[in-house]
Design an enzyme around this catalytic site. Structure first.
Site, PDB file in Angstrom:
ATOM      1  N   LYS A 136     -13.617  35.718 -33.342  1.00 45.16           N
ATOM      2  CA  LYS A 136     -13.786  37.134 -33.031  1.00 45.16           C
ATOM      3  C   LYS A 136     -12.437  37.802 -32.742  1.00 45.16           C
ATOM      4  O   LYS A 136     -12.071  38.791 -33.383  1.00 45.16           O
ATOM      5  CB  LYS A 136     -14.702  37.256 -31.815  1.00 45.16           C
ATOM      6  CG  LYS A 136     -15.214  38.643 -31.526  1.00 45.16           C
ATOM      7  CD  LYS A 136     -16.298  38.545 -30.443  1.00 45.16           C
ATOM      8  CE  LYS A 136     -17.011  39.856 -30.247  1.00 45.16           C
ATOM      9  NZ  LYS A 136     -18.194  39.700 -29.388  1.00 45.16           N
TER      10      LYS A 136
ATOM     11  N   GLU B 136       1.585  37.502 -36.175  1.00 48.71           N
ATOM     12  CA  GLU B 136       2.441  38.128 -37.193  1.00 48.71           C
ATOM     13  C   GLU B 136       1.788  38.135 -38.575  1.00 48.71           C
ATOM     14  O   GLU B 136       1.946  39.096 -39.325  1.00 48.71           O
ATOM     15  CB  GLU B 136       3.802  37.420 -37.303  1.00 48.71           C
ATOM     16  CG  GLU B 136       4.367  36.822 -36.020  1.00 48.71           C
ATOM     17  CD  GLU B 136       4.695  37.814 -34.941  1.00 48.71           C
ATOM     18  OE1 GLU B 136       5.197  38.909 -35.247  1.00 48.71           O
ATOM     19  OE2 GLU B 136       4.446  37.499 -33.752  1.00 48.71           O
TER      20      GLU B 136
ATOM     21  N   ASN C  68     -10.790  31.332 -31.781  1.00 42.26           N
ATOM     22  CA  ASN C  68     -11.839  32.325 -31.500  1.00 42.26           C
ATOM     23  C   ASN C  68     -11.945  33.263 -32.694  1.00 42.26           C
ATOM     24  O   ASN C  68     -11.127  34.166 -32.855  1.00 42.26           O
ATOM     25  CB  ASN C  68     -11.468  33.110 -30.228  1.00 42.26           C
ATOM     26  CG  ASN C  68     -12.545  34.115 -29.831  1.00 42.26           C
ATOM     27  OD1 ASN C  68     -13.367  34.526 -30.652  1.00 42.26           O
ATOM     28  ND2 ASN C  68     -12.534  34.503 -28.576  1.00 42.26           N
TER      29      ASN C  68
END
Lengths: 735, 171, 338
Positions: free
Chosen positions: A627, A699, A625
């Site tokens: 976004k 991370e 995704n």
């Protein structure tokens, strides 16, 4: 129907979050709720001599005050307190267990009252006398006591000799202070006994970790305890281990047989885990043509007196650079503090910061462009394990990042670029993390009306897990995303480990694929059972679920609507649960990579540093995704800016206390500190790392950012600051 | 050596004062409640009125998660005594949507992914509503400065600025 | 936190009567600092007297061309008030450099004057602090003192006054109007805050039974040549390491009138008449400004972590005076220091 995977889908939990409907651990206002307030130790080490709770008990509305001497029973063996992610060595802290004080801020009493404010008032009336013992909290002062622990990386060649004979070398020490996670939500737990069942709403990154821990600590049957965390107001590693407030909430509920909520104060959260302060020594030697001959990295980091927490700070160079000689070492110093903990990119945020600053310094010594040096030393194999990567598009990260940033316009000379009264600095660094996977199980319940519930005991700590799971399930089941509901944050759901290490996306989404395949198999069987089935003879992998239909991959004309298949088979629902096991294949290294480019402006006289632009190019396999992925990496960059310029937990070692245990004087970036952040996802198809090619993003966002900024500050000012945070007084000599 | 730990009140503790009845207009509806003198508006909303959309992130005016609108102005509800706001109009995040339709800021926050964990979000949105009403922020720099009282630990700031700009364009 | 009673004052006279009757009471207006301190067990009033509804919320012009600001005018309203923006923009800028908009919406003008230090040890009720607990010692002198004072310190206290607004008020030579049992009186802003000496627990010369009713600004507003520069550890929502308020009246390149005050460096806004004397009649240039800086910082002394503030303040003074002289005051939202 277009694929949801890879599309910029808005968060499926967005509406709940923008309307205030999303409930967090301290927001379940059940009837008869008792409020707990923690009294914590002002001293770092010693014994409790006497506790006088009479003043607190005298306040109207106070029900009880629990201390180590009157609390309900708890387990008395270390094993019971070892959670899923506890350090292997040591004795975990036991809340309210005995009279020993092991760190400042340790809970020593729990005031239970009819409302929170009464509990808070009464807490200030609990009188406690302590027998103090000498304490140590200063890493620098205690570094001579550091002891070595094993590191996974074996030495190669003779790093010291190669360093000594290198044409060009650089050696320096870098330091990172203690940092605290400071998620926005205060740590909170609500414990409710009902009909012999304990339900706990907890702020945690792992509901099943907490559930198993509570079962051991309170000797409860697994089916009697349910831990819920439907939403979590930020984790960043702080919620990987069960925190003490959950133990106190259950102690209170056990003592009173009433529901109990315990919410910590912001100050009390400074007695939870933290990124350990570390001192990192780098020694790099290179040939005159800029090839690494020797790489040495040693870290000294903080742990508590009672547990041995350590993460790999030093091995990252093996993933990035070729060097025939290398040596790594890790030491720990035990201090009278809580046990240090995982905090966003543990080991890498610190270790790669030091490594990438050292590489910058080496590039300067070599009079080589820092990107060029990294390309010269680029390794297509994991140097420590001598393995190829499943994929490594780091070269492309350097290329696309540099291009987007305009790196070719950089004048290499420090202090050569300016904008009026400000010096302009451009710096870069690399970032690396692991593409991890853990066993995870997903259950899918497909109902005849074309809706599916997808469930696992993961948590969405803000990462977007709800959303990506809905996307993947929608694609795999051939349903619109609105027909998918995702259930998370409940320990009774199928097994899933803690949400950490960037492993949840790959673990859970591949588990969805496995379970969806099983559902598809069931559907196919139903479809084939219909009269004159167009799918007769098809196997489960010959068909796909598309647009609500079971469709032959060879001939899209041969299809059976899911609804009719279920109807004719009289199946109201199909329930399947499958695990995804990480690959056992050890023939390749699995990593995620990035390149960071940063522009700072530094006022030449005053030293104010402004980070004007950051470009972060990431190669992390398939982006589910764009976004939410962009947000996650951007957030990591903001963390990197905080790490570089702002964040530092300040101890007064005389008292063994954190003096800025708040969020006004522990500075994290505010809106005004953040300018232009560009995130680039480099295309990196990888069918080897896992079937869906997912590597994880939690991370990598932070890794290397502080180094890029430190390198940019050097380029702007000619001043090399090697101890974070880079404050204005370290950049400018104010005579 | 011993050390006396907790703080010592200077005098004897008074018996808990009587609770004080107050009336607030919360999200357009009259709310009557009885509060202690020290009950903050934040605790009154969360614990007494079960409006938990307003968040407690620090309880000391350091983070902005508790931002609500009182008589149309954004304030930190954690540093506001409920009893002092007798008769005031309070708007929380729960009061922004109208008839199930999201407030333009709420929609813009979703559109621009202006949050991750969601815990600062109510405060950000209420703060942004206050900012738009003030009419002092025009440029991105001005939005950044005037939204700096709302900390987002997830680091969604650029998206928050974009969301506010979208909502400003509409209003 | 200890419990407290709550009462409302019906008018100024009632407020004075109530506080005189109860020495452990405190007035509350905006509450942004007092409630914070109560929650940290630093302030322990047993009664709060709510003065927020008193009619002290006006900003009006005075007969002698100045402005009288009611003590309860919220910081935001003051900063954006047309009279203040037009005639005292230095005051506007200094207010907007402090805290956050939410806090400024709550904080009152009078309360801003009596806010207490942010010294870490004052705020931590478990550590010795002479300001919080007289006689217990100063932990900051040998402790974490990055944010502490370099001027006017004493052996018992190195705390700073954290206000931005007061630094501008010092430059504008504001007059504090107070009322007590003995009637009304005025205190020049320069005399309002005290140095710590050996009574650091007393921040101001306001008597415990007095109430601030208004702040008066004299006519001279320096609306053409002024600047407020705040230097801090992040770009917003943080207290000053050093701040400078500067105001000039120029005749061509020559300084006719000059005022400079420092924030974040002392127990009160720091001004030096001698420094302003060396500015008057001189050319408005960097060397003149540097002379003034030297005088302003005379006797400055660091305590380790805050040593840098002396040199930082020197440069900040020169820069702020330069901004004032150019007529290009420091922007609040654009963080570049020009």
């Amino acid at each position: 129907m277009a694929s949801y995977i890879g599309s910029a889908t808005s968060r499926v939990d967005g509406r709940a979050k923008v309307t205030g409907e999303a409930k967090y651990a301290g927001e379940f206002n059940v009837s008869g709720l008792v409020h707990g307030y923690v009294v914590d130790s002002p001293i770092p080490k010693g014994r409790i001599v006497r506790i006088d709770t009479s003043g607190a008990l005298g306040v109207a509305g106070v029900i009880d005050v629990l201390t180590h001497s009157n609390r309900p029973t708890m387990a008395d063996k270390d094993d019971a307190y070892k959670d899923e992610v506890a350090p292997e060595k040591g004795s975990p802290y036991r809340p309210l267990y005995d009279d020993r004080i092991q760190f400042t801020g340790q809970p020593v009493a729990l005031v239970l009252a009819e409302d929170w404010e009464t509990a808070r008032v009464a807490a200030s009336l609990v009188k406690i006398e302590y027998q103090k013992e000498p304490h140590v909290t200063d890493l620098q002062a205690e570094r001579a006591r550091a002891y070595a622990i094993d590191v996974p990386e074996k030495p190669r060649g003779d790093a010291e000799k190669a360093f000594a004979s290198a044409a060009i070398s650089h050696a320096a020490e870098y330091s990172i202070p203690t940092e605290h996670h400071n998620p926005m939500e205060l740590f909170a737990s609500t414990a409710i006994w009902e009909n012999g069942q304990l339900t706990v709403y907890d702020k945690t990154q792992g509901v099943q970790n907490v559930q198993q821990y509570l079962c051991k600590v309170f000797k409860l049957q697994p089916n009697a305890v349910r831990v819920m965390s439907p939403y979590m107001g930020g984790g960043f590693g702080a919620g990987l281990r069960p925190q003490y407030q959950v133990v106190l909430a259950v102690l209170g509920a056990n003592a009173l047989k009433r529901p109990v909520r315990v919410v910590l104060t912001r100050a009390q959260m400074y007695a939870l885990g933290y990124r350990p302060a570390s001192i990192e020594r780098l020694a790099l030697g290179a040939s005159s043509d800029g090839l690494l001959e020797s790489m040495q990295h040693e870290a000294i980091a903080v742990t508590s007196q009672f547990e041995e927490f350590a993460r790999n700070d030093t091995g990252w160079g093996n993933l990035l650079y070729k060097s025939p000689n290398a040596k790594f070492g890790h030491k720990l110093v035990k201090l009278d503090l809580p046990t240090s903990s995982d905090m966003r990119a543990p080991g890498a945020a610190t270790g790669v910061y030091a490594l990438e600053c050292a590489m910058d310094e080496l590039a300067i010594a070599l009079k080589t462009d820092p990107v060029q040096l990294r390309l010269q030393c680029y390794s297509d194999r994991h140097q420590g394990e001598d393995l190829p990567y499943t994929s490594k598009q780091l070269r492309e990260c350097y290329r696309q990042g540099a291009e987007a940033f305009g790196w070719d316009k950089r004048n290499a000379e420090p202090r050569s670029m300016r904008d009026g009264s400000e010096l302009v600095g451009w710096g870069m660094a690399s970032g690396v993390w692991e593409a991890l996977q853990v066993p995870a199980t997903v259950r899918i319940v497909l109902t005849a009306n074309g809706h599916a519930e997808v469930a696992t005991a993961a948590s969405d700590i803000g990462t977007g897990t709800y959303t990506i799971m809905a996307q993947v399930a929608a694609d795999m089941l051939g349903l619109p995303i609105d027909n998918i509901s995702v259930k998370l944050g409940d320990s009774t759901l199928p097994q899933c480990p803690v949400e950490g290490g960037s492993w949840i996306a790959s673990s859970v989404c591949n588990a969805i694929a496995n379970t969806a395949r099983a559902v598809r198999g069931d559907l196919l069987e139903l479809a084939k059972a219909t009269k004159d089935s167009p799918l007769a003879g098809a196997g489960v992998d010959d068909v796909a679920l598309i647009d609500g239909k079971i469709v032959s991959k060879q001939d899209a004309g041969r299809a059976v609507p899911i609804a009719s298949a279920m109807q004719s088979g009289k199946a109201e629902r199909i329930t399947r649960e499958e695990i995804n096991q990480p690959s056992e294949d050890k023939s390749h290294a699995r990593n995620v990579h990035s390149a960071i480019f940063a522009e700072v402006k530094v006022d030449e006289e005053i030293g104010i540093i402004r980070v004007m632009r950051v470009v972060k190019a990431v190669a992390a396999g398939r982006i589910l995704n764009p976004k939410t992925a962009h947000s996650q990496v951007m957030g990591g960059v903001v963390w990197g800016i905080g790490m570089a310029l702002h964040e530092e937990t300040l101890y007064d070692h005389r008292f063994g206390r954190v003096m800025n245990a708040n969020i006004a004087e522990y500075h994290v970036p505010v809106n005004a500190d953040i300018h232009d952040i560009k995130v680039i996802f480099v295309d990196e198809p990888d069918e080897m790392v896992n079937p869906l090619g997912i590597k994880g993003l939690g991370e990598i966002g932070i890794v290397g950012v502080a180094a890029a900024i430190a390198n940019a500050v050097y380029h702007a000012t000619g001043k090399r600051v090697r101890d974070l945070p880079i404050t204005l007084d370290k950049v400018i000599e104010f005579v | 050596m011993t050390h006396s730990g907790t703080t010592k009140p200077k005098g004897p503790i008074a018996a808990a004062p009587e609770k004080i009845p107050i009336t607030l207009i919360v999200n357009g509806a009259e709310a009557k409640l009885s509060v202690a003198p020290w009950t903050t508006l934040l605790d009154a909303l969360r614990d007494y009125l079960d409006l938990t959309g307003t968040k407690k992130g620090c309880d000391h005016g350091q983070c902005g998660a508790c931002t609500v609108l009182v008589d149309g102005r954004r304030i930190n509800s954690c540093l506001t005594l409920a009893v002092m706001k007798e008769g005031a109009e309070v708007t929380t995040v729960e009061g922004l949507a109208r008839n199930g339709e999201l407030h333009p800021l709420q929609q813009a926050f979703i559109d621009h992914d202006a949050f991750q964990c969601g815990y600062c979000t109510s405060g950000q949105i209420c703060s942004a509503a206050g900012l738009i009403a003030e009419g002092k922020a025009k440029t991105a720099d001005e939005i950044r400065e005037l939204m700096s009282g709302n900390i987002c630990r997830c680091g969604a700031y650029p998206n928050i600025v974009a969301a506010i700009q979208q909502a400003m364009g509409r209003s | 936190m200890i419990p407290f009673q709550y009462t409302r004052a019906s008018d100024v006279a009632d407020a004075i009567k109530q506080i005189a009757a109860d020495p452990s009471a405190k007035f509350i207006a905006g509450g942004t600092n007092l409630l914070d301190l109560i929650k940290y067990d630093v302030a322990t009033p047993t009664r709060l007297i709510d003065i927020s509804r008193l009619p002290l919320g006006n900003v009006e012009e005075t007969a002698n061309g100045g402005v009288l600001i009611g003590a309860l005018v919220p910081n935001t309203d003051l900063a954006y008030h047309p009279l203040i923006e037009a005639r005292y923009p230095l005051l506007s800028r200094s207010i907007l450099a402090g805290a956050s908009q939410q806090l400024r919406n709550m904080a009152s003008t009078g309360g801003n004057l009596v806010q207490r230090t942010r010294c870490f040890y004052f705020y931590d009720a478990t550590t010795p602090c002479n300001k919080r607990e007289p006689g217990s010692g100063c932990s900051a002198i040998d402790g974490i003192n990055r944010i502490n004072a370099i001027l006017g310190t004493s052996q018992s206290c190195i705390a700073t006054h954290p206000s931005d607004m007061c630094v501008a008020l010092a430059v504008l030579e504001a007059i504090v109007h107070v009322t007590g049992p003995a009637g009304a009186r005025t205190i020049a802003l320069a005399d309002f805050h005290r140095l710590p000496d050996n009574t650091p627990q007393i921040d101001t010369n306001l008597e415990p039974d007095e109430i601030i009713t208004a702040i008066e600004l004299p006519a001279k507003g320096f609306s053409t040549n002024y600047s407020y520069l705040k230097i801090r550890d992040r770009l917003s929502y943080a207290f000053a390491l050093v701040s400078v308020a500067a105001a000039l009246e120029l005749d061509g390149d020559t300084i006719k009138e000059a005022r400079v005050a420092l924030g974040g460096v002392a127990h009160k806004p720091w001004r030096s008449p001698a420094a302003e004397v060396v500015l008057r009649g001189q050319r408005a240039d960097a060397s003149t400004f540097a002379n003034a800086a030297d005088i302003l910082l005379r006797g400055a002394r660091g305590f380790g972590h805050n040593d840098f503030k002396i040199g930082l303040a020197r440069r900040a003074i020169v820069r702020t005076l330069s901004q004032a002289a150019r007529g290009t005051p420091q922007s609040i939202s654009d963080k570049k220091i020009r």
